[in-house]
Scaffold this motif. Structure first.
Motif, PDB file in Angstrom:
ATOM      1  N   THR A 185       0.855  -1.181   0.000  1.00 61.22           N
ATOM      2  CA  THR A 185       0.000   0.000   0.000  1.00 61.22           C
ATOM      3  C   THR A 185       0.893   1.234   0.000  1.00 61.22           C
ATOM      4  OG1 THR A 185      -1.825   1.115   1.164  1.00 61.22           O
ATOM      5  CG2 THR A 185      -0.129   0.066   2.533  1.00 61.22           C
ATOM      6  N   ASN A 186       0.282   2.428  -0.088  1.00 63.78           N
ATOM      7  CA  ASN A 186       1.072   3.658  -0.042  1.00 63.78           C
ATOM      8  C   ASN A 186       1.329   4.054   1.413  1.00 63.78           C
ATOM      9  OD1 ASN A 186      -1.327   4.821   0.909  1.00 63.78           O
ATOM     10  ND2 ASN A 186      -1.895   5.601  -1.115  1.00 63.78           N
ATOM     11  N   ARG A 187       2.075   5.148   1.619  1.00 62.92           N
ATOM     12  CA  ARG A 187       2.476   5.528   2.978  1.00 62.92           C
ATOM     13  C   ARG A 187       1.272   5.849   3.868  1.00 62.92           C
ATOM     14  NH1 ARG A 187       6.921   6.714   5.734  1.00 62.92           N
ATOM     15  NH2 ARG A 187       8.175   6.151   3.910  1.00 62.92           N
ATOM     16  N   LYS A 188       0.297   6.540   3.311  1.00 62.52           N
ATOM     17  CA  LYS A 188      -0.894   6.864   4.105  1.00 62.52           C
ATOM     18  C   LYS A 188      -1.631   5.589   4.508  1.00 62.52           C
ATOM     19  CE  LYS A 188      -5.182   9.572   4.006  1.00 62.52           C
ATOM     20  NZ  LYS A 188      -6.030  10.493   3.200  1.00 62.52           N
ATOM     21  N   GLY A 189      -1.770   4.686   3.556  1.00 62.66           N
ATOM     22  CA  GLY A 189      -2.445   3.423   3.851  1.00 62.66           C
ATOM     23  C   GLY A 189      -1.656   2.583   4.839  1.00 62.66           C
ATOM     24  N   ALA A 190      -0.317   2.616   4.729  1.00 59.41           N
ATOM     25  CA  ALA A 190       0.528   1.835   5.630  1.00 59.41           C
ATOM     26  C   ALA A 190       0.425   2.360   7.059  1.00 59.41           C
ATOM     27  CB  ALA A 190       1.979   1.880   5.157  1.00 59.41           C
ATOM     28  N   PHE A 191       0.327   3.686   7.204  1.00 60.68           N
ATOM     29  CA  PHE A 191       0.195   4.269   8.542  1.00 60.68           C
ATOM     30  C   PHE A 191      -1.115   3.833   9.188  1.00 60.68           C
ATOM     31  CE2 PHE A 191      -1.435   7.714  11.258  1.00 60.68           C
ATOM     32  CZ  PHE A 191      -0.442   7.731  12.231  1.00 60.68           C
ATOM     33  N   ALA A 192      -2.203   3.952   8.435  1.00 53.91           N
ATOM     34  CA  ALA A 192      -3.510   3.569   8.976  1.00 53.91           C
ATOM     35  C   ALA A 192      -3.553   2.080   9.306  1.00 53.91           C
ATOM     36  CB  ALA A 192      -4.604   3.927   7.966  1.00 53.91           C
ATOM     37  N   ARG A 193      -2.978   1.276   8.432  1.00 53.99           N
ATOM     38  CA  ARG A 193      -2.983  -0.172   8.662  1.00 53.99           C
ATOM     39  C   ARG A 193      -2.104  -0.546   9.852  1.00 53.99           C
ATOM     40  NH1 ARG A 193      -4.254  -5.054   7.203  1.00 53.99           N
ATOM     41  NH2 ARG A 193      -2.697  -6.718   7.037  1.00 53.99           N
ATOM     42  N   THR A 194      -1.010   0.167  10.058  1.00 51.76           N
ATOM     43  CA  THR A 194      -0.145  -0.109  11.202  1.00 51.76           C
ATOM     44  C   THR A 194      -0.883   0.111  12.511  1.00 51.76           C
ATOM     45  OG1 THR A 194       1.884   0.418   9.998  1.00 51.76           O
ATOM     46  CG2 THR A 194       1.978   0.570  12.390  1.00 51.76           C
ATOM     47  N   LEU A 195      -1.662   1.178  12.584  1.00 49.90           N
ATOM     48  CA  LEU A 195      -2.452   1.429  13.794  1.00 49.90           C
ATOM     49  C   LEU A 195      -3.462   0.300  14.013  1.00 49.90           C
ATOM     50  CD1 LEU A 195      -3.141   5.281  13.558  1.00 49.90           C
ATOM     51  CD2 LEU A 195      -1.302   4.086  14.760  1.00 49.90           C
ATOM     52  N   ASP A 196      -4.093  -0.148  12.940  1.00 51.43           N
ATOM     53  CA  ASP A 196      -5.053  -1.251  13.051  1.00 51.43           C
ATOM     54  C   ASP A 196      -4.367  -2.533  13.520  1.00 51.43           C
ATOM     55  OD1 ASP A 196      -7.103   0.397  12.232  1.00 51.43           O
ATOM     56  OD2 ASP A 196      -7.023  -0.240  10.133  1.00 51.43           O
ATOM     57  N   LEU A 197      -3.171  -2.788  12.977  1.00 58.02           N
ATOM     58  CA  LEU A 197      -2.450  -4.009  13.337  1.00 58.02           C
ATOM     59  C   LEU A 197      -2.015  -3.980  14.795  1.00 58.02           C
ATOM     60  CD1 LEU A 197      -0.244  -4.455  10.144  1.00 58.02           C
ATOM     61  CD2 LEU A 197      -1.964  -6.074  10.963  1.00 58.02           C
ATOM     62  N   LEU A 198      -1.532  -2.820  15.257  1.00 56.82           N
ATOM     63  CA  LEU A 198      -1.123  -2.710  16.649  1.00 56.82           C
ATOM     64  C   LEU A 198      -2.299  -2.997  17.587  1.00 56.82           C
ATOM     65  CD1 LEU A 198       1.194   0.445  16.529  1.00 56.82           C
ATOM     66  CD2 LEU A 198       1.886  -1.919  16.933  1.00 56.82           C
ATOM     67  N   GLU A 199      -3.446  -2.485  17.227  1.00 56.25           N
ATOM     68  CA  GLU A 199      -4.644  -2.751  18.036  1.00 56.25           C
ATOM     69  C   GLU A 199      -5.031  -4.229  17.962  1.00 56.25           C
ATOM     70  OE1 GLU A 199      -9.151  -0.978  18.732  1.00 56.25           O
ATOM     71  OE2 GLU A 199      -7.981  -0.340  16.984  1.00 56.25           O
ATOM     72  N   GLU A 200      -4.924  -4.797  16.768  1.00 59.31           N
ATOM     73  CA  GLU A 200      -5.328  -6.194  16.579  1.00 59.31           C
ATOM     74  C   GLU A 200      -4.452  -7.161  17.361  1.00 59.31           C
ATOM     75  OE1 GLU A 200      -6.457  -9.321  12.988  1.00 59.31           O
ATOM     76  OE2 GLU A 200      -5.302  -7.520  12.528  1.00 59.31           O
ATOM     77  N   VAL A 201      -3.162  -6.857  17.481  1.00 61.66           N
ATOM     78  CA  VAL A 201      -2.275  -7.761  18.209  1.00 61.66           C
ATOM     79  C   VAL A 201      -2.232  -7.466  19.715  1.00 61.66           C
ATOM     80  CG1 VAL A 201      -0.828  -8.174  16.180  1.00 61.66           C
ATOM     81  CG2 VAL A 201      -0.182  -6.367  17.799  1.00 61.66           C
ATOM     82  N   GLY A 202      -3.067  -6.522  20.149  1.00 65.10           N
ATOM     83  CA  GLY A 202      -3.214  -6.314  21.584  1.00 65.10           C
ATOM     84  C   GLY A 202      -2.292  -5.292  22.204  1.00 65.10           C
TER      85      GLY A 202
END
Length: 328
Positions: A124-141
């Motif tokens: 994904t692009n940088r904006k998408g990667a930032f948003a997805r990183t926040l989602d992943l951090l939440e998903e892994v607890g």
């Protein structure tokens, strides 16, 4: 019936040292089906991690794959150039290593490290990667992902660092996740939390997992199918039910007897006698014979082949039937 996601056949890997050669993997074969969790169990030095590092092209120093195939979705990974393999590793195959502190970059914020995985593989692009990183951090607890995004690895506990590694490994939605001793350095409570997290991620994504562990208890609580390795060879392979009901190799029985099982706190632990030898030659007889109470002259003279002893149950032992009868 769907084809296997990963098929490894007749893999041989060795390490050249100044005075000799270590034959670390000696004809290993196994497969992983879509959505399956495979456990690879064995003591340190059994060849379990080296087998997967060979497949991934991550051998260090003088390690060399001498022969074999490792087909992932029909492509032989062992024939790919380094750049081609790097494209698959991290995108289609995610990896979680044993020690996250040595795997994470201590000079980079953890959010940037997770984003880097996606940007490198153009997920994904940088904006998408930032948003997805926040989602992943939440998903892994990991709580407060926006704040924790800017933290460095040393600001996390061991369990939290492992959660970051898992987030990196699944960032590009791989079809296969390889977890190499992901709970070894963690206390028991955190171990169970990490295993529970991996199980939830697996079920949500329907991805396959290869769990490499020396802990038979971890494998039996997490995996659908288990293979036991010793001296760079597969000693036994079976579904979880078969392993629990009808273990057929003395080494498997020894591993089971050396752990404390839930509900059996008063059970006496029985460590396996002796130690595994360094493999300075390819085994020509049963490599476990010197430590085995069932061993006879044939075991010390003839290498047992992996053979069928039950439904999807294979064992490399001349006396497997007697072993199963003795345990039963």
């Amino acid at each position: 019936m769907a084809e296997d996601l990963l098929t490894v056949e007749n893999l041989y890997t060795q390490f050249e040292r100044t005075d000799d050669t270590v034959y670390a993997v000696n004809g290993v074969s196994f497969s992983v089906a879509p959505g399956e969790t495979l456990g690879i169990v064995g003591e340190s030095g059994s060849g379990k991690s080296v087998s997967l590092l060979s497949v991934l092209g991550l051998l260090r120093g003088t390690g060399r794959v001498m022969s074999g195939t490792a087909k992932f979705m029909g492509t032989n990974l062992l024939k790919l150039r380094r750049r081609q393999l790097e494209d698959i590793r991290g995108r289609d195959i995610g990896v979680v290593f044993q020690d996250p502190m040595s795997s994470l970059n201590p000079t980079m914020r953890i959010g940037d490290q997770i984003m880097e995985a996606m940007l490198t593989h153009q997920y994904t692009n940088r904006k998408g990667a930032f948003a997805r990183t926040l989602d992943l951090l939440e998903e892994v607890g990991i709580p407060e992902p926006k704040t924790r995004f800017r933290n460095y690895p040393h600001e996390f506990s061991g369990g939290m660092r492992q959660r970051v590694m898992i987030a990196m490994a699944i960032a590009c939605e791989p079809q296969l996740l390889i977890a190499d001793e992901p709970t070894t350095a963690l206390d028991v409570t955190v171990q169970m939390q990490i295993l529970s997290l991996l199980q939830k991620l697996r079920d949500k994504r329907r991805m396959s997992i290869v769990m490499i562990t020396h802990d038979f208890g971890v494998a039996t609580n997490f995996c659908d199918r288990i293979i036991v390795m010793y001296a760079g060879k597969v000693m036994e392979s079976a579904s979880l039910d078969e392993f629990l009901k009808r273990p057929a190799h003395p080494y498997t029985i020894g591993l089971k007897a050396s752990i404390i099982e839930v509900g059996h706190r008063d059970k006496e632990l029985r460590p396996i006698p002796g130690m595994a030898d360094t493999l300075n030659e390819v085994p020509q007889s049963c490599p476990y014979a010197a430590r085995c109470r069932f061993a006879q002259d044939r075991c010390r003279q003839e290498l047992p082949e992996l053979r069928h002893v039950g439904a999807n149950h294979y064992v490399a032992c001349h006396r497997a039937e007697e072993v199963m009868a003795d345990v039963g």
